[in-house]
Design a protein around this motif. Structure first.
Motif: not given
Length: 211
Positions: A176-188
């Motif tokens: 999905l990084r192809i569409f959104f431009g980021f690779r990961s999300a960190t929960t804090m």
């Protein structure tokens, strides 16, 4: 600085513009072009799911959104998407947006976006809004606040760490990084009941003297 829960009707257009300025890089492929994105965002904004910061002259400085079982600052349904993008465009977009959907839970209050006007950045607006989110969470009976920050926004992550948020987990979004431009999300996560600074250490009893 004045903090208010809820967005005034006169600020809605500006909130939509600031939201797109902050998150357009991530959502541009899905919600673009810009004129359609602004039309969609403005149509689904929920004024009761945002906290605003204004200066003494009433200028909008920043917004923190949150998500509940009743909705989110920027949510929307297939019908909302269809009105702006048509049947085909809405069908594609609803699937992509659903892949980023974050569950609302009962244990932690979910902050759903924080964005500050460019001219107000670095002036404590973000910190004030984070404190306001914590206060709102506490008022609603939550023990902590949860948020997600993407790997391409280190500035935001640095602020959250500085303000006492702890990293819980990091998840890759894969292809999905192809569409959104980021690779990961960190929960804090941050407690709404922070531990006191420099709290005195607990005294330990000396063992009984033996003879």
């Amino acid at each position: 600085m004045k903090i208010t829960v809820g967005i005034q009707d006169t600020d809605l257009d500006e909130v939509a513009a600031l939201y797109w300025e902050a998150f357009g890089k991530k959502l541009g492929f899905v919600l673009g072009p810009k004129y359609q994105a602004l039309r969609f965002i403005r149509s689904v904004l929920r004024s009761d799911h945002g906290i605003c910061a204004h200066d003494a002259e009433g200028r909008l400085l920043g917004i923190a959104g949150f998500k509940t079982m009743q909705g989110a600052l920027v949510g929307g349904t297939f019908t909302d998407l269809r009105r702006v993008y048509g049947w085909v465009g809405a069908s594609i977009r609803i699937l992509l947006l659903a892949s980023l959907e974050r569950d609302t839970e009962n244990e932690r209050f979910l902050m759903d976006g924080l964005f500050v006007a460019p001219e107000a950045q670095g002036k404590g607006v973000g910190t004030a809004l984070l404190d306001a989110i914590s206060a709102e969470a506490k008022r609603r009976g939550y023990d902590s606040v949860r948020l997600d920050v993407i790997d391409t926004n280190p500035r935001a992550k640095s602020l959250y760490l500085q303000e006492g948020f702890k990293e819980v987990q990091t998840q890759s979004i894969g292809w999905l990084r192809i569409f959104f431009g980021f690779r990961s999300a960190t929960t804090m996560v941050r407690s709404v009941y922070p531990e006191p600074i420099n709290a005195p250490a607990a005294k330990t009893k000396a063992p009984p003297r033996t003879t």
